[in-house]
Scaffold this motif. Sequence first.
Motif, PDB file in Angstrom:
ATOM      1  N   GLU A 219     108.782  92.987  22.467  1.00 22.60           N
ATOM      2  CA  GLU A 219     109.657  94.635  23.483  1.00 22.60           C
ATOM      3  C   GLU A 219     108.430  95.666  23.269  1.00 22.60           C
ATOM      4  OE1 GLU A 219     112.423  95.347  25.712  1.00 22.60           O
ATOM      5  OE2 GLU A 219     112.096  93.916  25.000  1.00 22.60           O
ATOM      6  N   LYS A 220     108.054  96.315  22.644  1.00 28.83           N
ATOM      7  CA  LYS A 220     107.754  97.508  22.268  1.00 28.83           C
ATOM      8  C   LYS A 220     106.215  97.226  23.631  1.00 28.83           C
ATOM      9  CE  LYS A 220     108.292  98.517  17.103  1.00 28.83           C
ATOM     10  NZ  LYS A 220     107.817  98.916  16.475  1.00 28.83           N
TER      11      LYS A 220
ATOM     12  N   ALA B 146     107.075  95.405  26.195  1.00 29.44           N
ATOM     13  CA  ALA B 146     107.223  95.751  27.674  1.00 29.44           C
ATOM     14  C   ALA B 146     107.391  97.286  28.035  1.00 29.44           C
ATOM     15  CB  ALA B 146     108.434  94.800  27.256  1.00 29.44           C
ATOM     16  N   ASN B 147     107.869  97.877  26.374  1.00 22.58           N
ATOM     17  CA  ASN B 147     108.568  99.473  26.897  1.00 22.58           C
ATOM     18  C   ASN B 147     106.851 100.839  27.382  1.00 22.58           C
ATOM     19  OD1 ASN B 147     111.059  98.702  25.932  1.00 22.58           O
ATOM     20  ND2 ASN B 147     110.085  99.667  24.612  1.00 22.58           N
TER      21      ASN B 147
END
Length: 205
Positions: free
Chosen positions: A183-184, A186-187
């Motif tokens: 997710e990190k 993804a940012n």
Amino acid sequence: MLWYGWRICFGVPADFENKEEIAKQCLEVANAAHFPTDYKDVYDHLFGNEDYTICLAFDEDGSLDGFSVFAKLRDISTLYLHGVVLHPRAQGKGLSLMMIQTVFGSDNLTFISARTHNPRMFETLTRFAIDSKEFYPNVSNDVIPESIYELVKKNEFTENADEYLIVREAYPDEKIAQTFRNEKIANIFKRLNARDAQVIVVRAK
């Protein structure tokens, strides 16, 4: 070298005698991976620059499972990855990581760099960092050191990157959005448009 049944070899174009056959096999791998290209494009990427390093991975039966192309930028102590293409049967098994490691480990360079629209390749390259803070852009710190900006600007393949280390309109065609496992990361990739490329710089030594 042998690694889990694969034979990994690398060299500059002058080291390969059967260039046409290698290019044909690489095109077959690219087609199987649904990578849009043609024979001329593959041949030119592999053998168009005599200073590039080509890495090939063959399975136990001698079939080509993957290929990658690198530039060794000694003036900035960087191994620049132009790209890795794997046959679907070889994906998800750590082969791209080992191909990069094989070439990087053969020379006394400090950094690994690439530009990509694929968050999975970004994640793969972060594994070479000497610690969790030594890849840029970093998932836990938005600050990019001036020394990294200077390195990016001195790299002919990334010199047009912006303050986020993004090369805008890097690709002639729109890239398909990739799935995110982290997710990190993804940012970071949310900043990209369909034709943009994210530059990554990793201090690996």
